[in-house]
Scaffold this motif. Structure first.
Motif, mmCIF file in Angstrom:
data_model
loop_
_atom_site.group_PDB
_atom_site.id
_atom_site.type_symbol
_atom_site.label_atom_id
_atom_site.label_comp_id
_atom_site.label_asym_id
_atom_site.label_seq_id
_atom_site.Cartn_x
_atom_site.Cartn_y
_atom_site.Cartn_z
ATOM 1 N N GLU A 98 0.817 -1.219 0.000
ATOM 2 C CA GLU A 98 0.000 0.000 0.000
ATOM 3 C C GLU A 98 0.850 1.269 0.000
ATOM 4 O OE1 GLU A 98 -3.394 2.108 2.760
ATOM 5 O OE2 GLU A 98 -3.193 -0.068 2.839
ATOM 6 N N ASP A 99 1.894 1.311 0.838
ATOM 7 C CA ASP A 99 2.729 2.514 0.881
ATOM 8 C C ASP A 99 3.538 2.658 -0.401
ATOM 9 O OD1 ASP A 99 4.251 0.260 1.682
ATOM 10 O OD2 ASP A 99 5.691 1.520 2.735
ATOM 11 N N GLU A 100 3.974 1.555 -1.001
ATOM 12 C CA GLU A 100 4.699 1.628 -2.277
ATOM 13 C C GLU A 100 3.790 2.189 -3.368
ATOM 14 O OE1 GLU A 100 7.840 -2.070 -2.144
ATOM 15 O OE2 GLU A 100 5.732 -2.540 -2.579
ATOM 16 N N LEU A 101 2.551 1.726 -3.393
ATOM 17 C CA LEU A 101 1.583 2.202 -4.381
ATOM 18 C C LEU A 101 1.340 3.698 -4.220
ATOM 19 C CD1 LEU A 101 -0.449 1.649 -6.638
ATOM 20 C CD2 LEU A 101 -2.092 0.987 -4.877
ATOM 21 N N ARG A 102 1.107 4.149 -2.975
ATOM 22 C CA ARG A 102 0.902 5.588 -2.728
ATOM 23 C C ARG A 102 2.112 6.390 -3.188
ATOM 24 N NH1 ARG A 102 -1.144 3.982 2.316
ATOM 25 N NH2 ARG A 102 0.829 4.559 3.270
ATOM 26 N N ASN A 103 3.307 5.874 -2.912
ATOM 27 C CA ASN A 103 4.521 6.595 -3.278
ATOM 28 C C ASN A 103 4.706 6.653 -4.793
ATOM 29 O OD1 ASN A 103 5.078 7.020 -0.565
ATOM 30 N ND2 ASN A 103 6.435 5.266 -0.411
ATOM 31 N N VAL A 104 4.429 5.562 -5.496
ATOM 32 C CA VAL A 104 4.555 5.569 -6.961
ATOM 33 C C VAL A 104 3.536 6.529 -7.568
ATOM 34 C CG1 VAL A 104 4.290 4.183 -9.071
ATOM 35 C CG2 VAL A 104 5.604 3.280 -7.137
ATOM 36 N N VAL A 105 2.319 6.519 -7.058
ATOM 37 C CA VAL A 105 1.298 7.459 -7.548
ATOM 38 C C VAL A 105 1.757 8.892 -7.307
ATOM 39 C CG1 VAL A 105 -1.052 8.318 -7.152
ATOM 40 C CG2 VAL A 105 -0.639 5.863 -7.429
ATOM 41 N N ALA A 106 2.295 9.172 -6.125
ATOM 42 C CA ALA A 106 2.796 10.522 -5.827
ATOM 43 C C ALA A 106 3.919 10.895 -6.784
ATOM 44 C CB ALA A 106 3.288 10.605 -4.385
ATOM 45 N N TYR A 107 4.799 9.949 -7.088
ATOM 46 C CA TYR A 107 5.892 10.231 -8.021
ATOM 47 C C TYR A 107 5.358 10.539 -9.419
ATOM 48 C CZ TYR A 107 9.709 9.834 -11.218
ATOM 49 O OH TYR A 107 10.596 10.104 -12.236
ATOM 50 N N ILE A 108 4.447 9.707 -9.905
ATOM 51 C CA ILE A 108 3.888 9.946 -11.255
ATOM 52 C C ILE A 108 3.232 11.318 -11.307
ATOM 53 C CG2 ILE A 108 2.151 9.210 -12.927
ATOM 54 C CD1 ILE A 108 2.775 6.296 -12.049
ATOM 55 N N LEU A 109 2.435 11.644 -10.306
ATOM 56 C CA LEU A 109 1.769 12.944 -10.294
ATOM 57 C C LEU A 109 2.744 14.104 -10.176
ATOM 58 C CD1 LEU A 109 -1.389 12.127 -8.146
ATOM 59 C CD2 LEU A 109 -1.233 12.390 -10.640
#
Length: 114
Positions: A98-109
């Motif tokens: 879950e935290d990896e997913l949130r971080n990747v989404v934050a990076y893409i954005l």
């Protein structure tokens, strides 16, 4: 009637506050993306010039660079979460914590053009 409005108002306030919080850590997201996604996607733009993405081992062409994904109209955190948690024939079934997913989404954005 007011008994029903108070919980609804509280819920709306809580949801608005939760949505205003940062999604994740873009720097951590870059590290995860470099490890998990870079085989197919260009995860980092290079001085405004993107190299050609690596061809996918699937039919359907090349994987989009993350900066192109970020700048696609309609791409939001919610859209990225939904996309990355669904299976697709052109994308391997990579499972992120879950935290990896949130971080990747934050990076893409973070790659959105201002």
């Amino acid at each position: 009637m007011f008994r029903f409005l108070a919980p609804a108002a509280f819920s709306l306030t809580y949801m608005t506050t939760a949505l205003a919080q940062p999604i994740g850590d873009p720097e951590e997201g870059f590290a995860v993306a470099t490890e998990m996604c870079a085989e197919c996607h260009d995860v980092a733009p290079m001085e405004g010039v993107l190299p050609q993405p690596a061809p996918l081992p699937f039919e359907g062409g090349d994987a989009l660079p993350f900066s192109e994904i970020a700048n696609t109209p309609g791409v939001t955190a919610m859209a990225l979460f939904a996309w990355m948690q669904s299976t697709h024939p052109t994308m391997p079934n990579i499972i992120l914590e879950e935290d990896e997913l949130r971080n990747v989404v934050a990076y893409i954005l973070s790659l959105k053009d201002e």
